[in-house]
Motif scaffolding. Structure first.
Motif, PDB file in Angstrom:
ATOM      1  N   ILE A  89     -11.973   6.741  -2.069  1.00 34.61           N
ATOM      2  CA  ILE A  89     -13.076   7.684  -2.210  1.00 34.61           C
ATOM      3  C   ILE A  89     -13.934   7.297  -3.401  1.00 34.61           C
ATOM      4  N   GLY A  90     -15.246   7.303  -3.199  1.00 31.29           N
ATOM      5  CA  GLY A  90     -16.197   7.005  -4.260  1.00 31.29           C
ATOM      6  C   GLY A  90     -16.985   8.247  -4.619  1.00 31.29           C
ATOM      7  N   SER A  91     -18.027   8.088  -5.407  1.00 29.90           N
ATOM      8  CA  SER A  91     -18.805   9.245  -5.841  1.00 29.90           C
ATOM      9  C   SER A  91     -19.642   9.841  -4.719  1.00 29.90           C
ATOM     10  N   ASN A  92     -20.066   9.032  -3.754  1.00 30.12           N
ATOM     11  CA  ASN A  92     -20.931   9.536  -2.696  1.00 30.12           C
ATOM     12  C   ASN A  92     -20.492   9.147  -1.288  1.00 30.12           C
ATOM     13  N   HIS A  93     -19.432   8.388  -1.167  1.00 30.72           N
ATOM     14  CA  HIS A  93     -18.927   8.023   0.156  1.00 30.72           C
ATOM     15  C   HIS A  93     -17.438   7.727   0.074  1.00 30.72           C
ATOM     16  N   ALA A  94     -16.820   7.634   1.223  1.00 29.56           N
ATOM     17  CA  ALA A  94     -15.385   7.366   1.295  1.00 29.56           C
ATOM     18  C   ALA A  94     -15.102   6.522   2.525  1.00 29.56           C
ATOM     19  N   CYS A  95     -13.972   5.832   2.508  1.00 26.45           N
ATOM     20  CA  CYS A  95     -13.542   5.030   3.654  1.00 26.45           C
ATOM     21  C   CYS A  95     -12.044   5.219   3.872  1.00 26.45           C
ATOM     22  N   VAL A  96     -11.650   5.086   5.120  1.00 25.58           N
ATOM     23  CA  VAL A  96     -10.240   5.169   5.498  1.00 25.58           C
ATOM     24  C   VAL A  96      -9.924   4.001   6.409  1.00 25.58           C
TER      25      VAL A  96
ATOM     26  N   ILE B 292      -6.922  -4.931   6.701  1.00 28.79           N
ATOM     27  CA  ILE B 292      -5.657  -4.526   6.093  1.00 28.79           C
ATOM     28  C   ILE B 292      -5.837  -3.712   4.811  1.00 28.79           C
ATOM     29  N   ALA B 293      -7.060  -3.632   4.279  1.00 28.17           N
ATOM     30  CA  ALA B 293      -7.303  -2.853   3.064  1.00 28.17           C
ATOM     31  C   ALA B 293      -8.791  -2.537   2.946  1.00 28.17           C
ATOM     32  N   VAL B 294      -9.091  -1.425   2.263  1.00 27.02           N
ATOM     33  CA  VAL B 294     -10.469  -1.021   2.018  1.00 27.02           C
ATOM     34  C   VAL B 294     -10.559  -0.390   0.630  1.00 27.02           C
ATOM     35  N   ASN B 295     -11.710  -0.549  -0.040  1.00 26.79           N
ATOM     36  CA  ASN B 295     -11.928   0.068  -1.331  1.00 26.79           C
ATOM     37  C   ASN B 295     -13.424   0.277  -1.508  1.00 26.79           C
ATOM     38  N   VAL B 296     -13.820   1.398  -2.148  1.00 26.25           N
ATOM     39  CA  VAL B 296     -15.237   1.709  -2.301  1.00 26.25           C
ATOM     40  C   VAL B 296     -15.635   1.765  -3.770  1.00 26.25           C
TER      41      VAL B 296
ATOM     42  N   ILE C 277       0.849  -1.192   0.000  1.00 27.29           N
ATOM     43  CA  ILE C 277       0.000   0.000   0.000  1.00 27.29           C
ATOM     44  C   ILE C 277       0.882   1.239   0.000  1.00 27.29           C
ATOM     45  N   ALA C 278       0.637   2.136  -0.939  1.00 29.47           N
ATOM     46  CA  ALA C 278       1.463   3.338  -1.077  1.00 29.47           C
ATOM     47  C   ALA C 278       1.371   4.240   0.150  1.00 29.47           C
ATOM     48  N   ASP C 279       2.516   4.820   0.538  1.00 28.09           N
ATOM     49  CA  ASP C 279       2.537   5.773   1.647  1.00 28.09           C
ATOM     50  C   ASP C 279       1.873   7.089   1.260  1.00 28.09           C
ATOM     51  N   PHE C 280       2.036   7.466   0.017  1.00 28.22           N
ATOM     52  CA  PHE C 280       1.463   8.699  -0.494  1.00 28.22           C
ATOM     53  C   PHE C 280       0.574   8.328  -1.660  1.00 28.22           C
ATOM     54  N   SER C 281      -0.644   8.844  -1.662  1.00 27.46           N
ATOM     55  CA  SER C 281      -1.556   8.487  -2.744  1.00 27.46           C
ATOM     56  C   SER C 281      -2.547   9.601  -2.991  1.00 27.46           C
ATOM     57  N   VAL C 282      -3.083   9.606  -4.206  1.00 27.04           N
ATOM     58  CA  VAL C 282      -4.114  10.559  -4.596  1.00 27.04           C
ATOM     59  C   VAL C 282      -5.300   9.755  -5.101  1.00 27.04           C
ATOM     60  N   HIS C 283      -6.505  10.136  -4.683  1.00 29.79           N
ATOM     61  CA  HIS C 283      -7.721   9.458  -5.113  1.00 29.79           C
ATOM     62  C   HIS C 283      -8.679  10.507  -5.664  1.00 29.79           C
ATOM     63  N   ALA C 284      -9.177  10.270  -6.864  1.00 34.68           N
ATOM     64  CA  ALA C 284     -10.123  11.186  -7.485  1.00 34.68           C
ATOM     65  C   ALA C 284     -11.410  10.429  -7.772  1.00 34.68           C
TER      66      ALA C 284
END
Length: 190
Positions: free
Chosen positions: A58-65, A91-95, A15-22
């Motif tokens: 991050i998704g279109s209407n929600h996000a998770c960390v 250990i991981a999450v994705n939306v 998992i990247a230490d630095f990341s960008v999500h659009a």
């Protein structure tokens, strides 16, 4: 950072230490374990408080960390996509659009909208290394390769032959993977 250093620091080297999500009208960046978001706040809402962020999605209407306290989701919960179920050492999450998936010590768990069977995880998956959620489908990288399930109206769950896949990502109506030959995408890729 080296894998040895990351493991010693309690971080997952995959998992990247630095990341960008659009996503739709909203973007977030993770740097030095701080999350900064900009764009249309009405889509996802106010950020909760986190402690040492490990991963964000991050998704279109929600996000998770995923942070050291576990997984927190916020934003639109019209389908239960922010109602995180009990997890064992996540250990991981994705939306996706209206669903979320996590990888924990027991395997994959997905929650939220299941109108296209995007939560119906194949029972044959073993040693899952990565989970990704798309529009109305989900995919996993595991010991036998890549598997996808859920909505398949444009072929986004029809995984092509891959040679030792290393990463998978599910988009709105398509999926892509990195293998020894490069990047391969399938579904609505135009």
């Amino acid at each position: 950072m080296s894998d040895t250093f990351e493991a010693a620091a309690g971080r997952n080297p995959d998992i990247a230490d630095f990341s960008v999500h659009a996503s739709y009208r909203r973007s977030c960046a993770l740097d030095s374990r701080n999350l900064n978001c900009w764009g249309d706040a009405s889509r996802v809402g106010t950020l909760p408080t986190f402690k040492n962020i490990l991963q964000t999605s991050i998704g279109s209407n929600h996000a998770c960390v995923l942070d050291e306290q576990g997984i927190q989701c916020w934003g639109n919960n019209s389908h239960g996509q922010t109602s995180v179920p009990a997890l064992s050492k996540p250990i991981a999450v994705n939306v996706g659009w209206f669903h979320s998936c996590a990888l924990d010590s027991k395997g994959i768990k997905c929650w939220g909208d299941n109108s296209k069977h995007q939560l119906d995880i194949p029972k044959s998956l073993k040693n899952v290394r990565q989970i990704t959620a798309g529009g109305h489908h989900s995919c996993a990288l595991h010991d036998k390769g890549v598997s996808c399930w859920g909505d398949n109206w444009s072929g986004q769950t029809n995984v092509p032959d891959l040679l030792n896949p290393r990463q998978v990502s599910a988009g709105e109506h398509h999926s892509c993977a990195v293998d020894e030959t490069g990047v391969k995408c399938w579904g609505d890729v135009y």
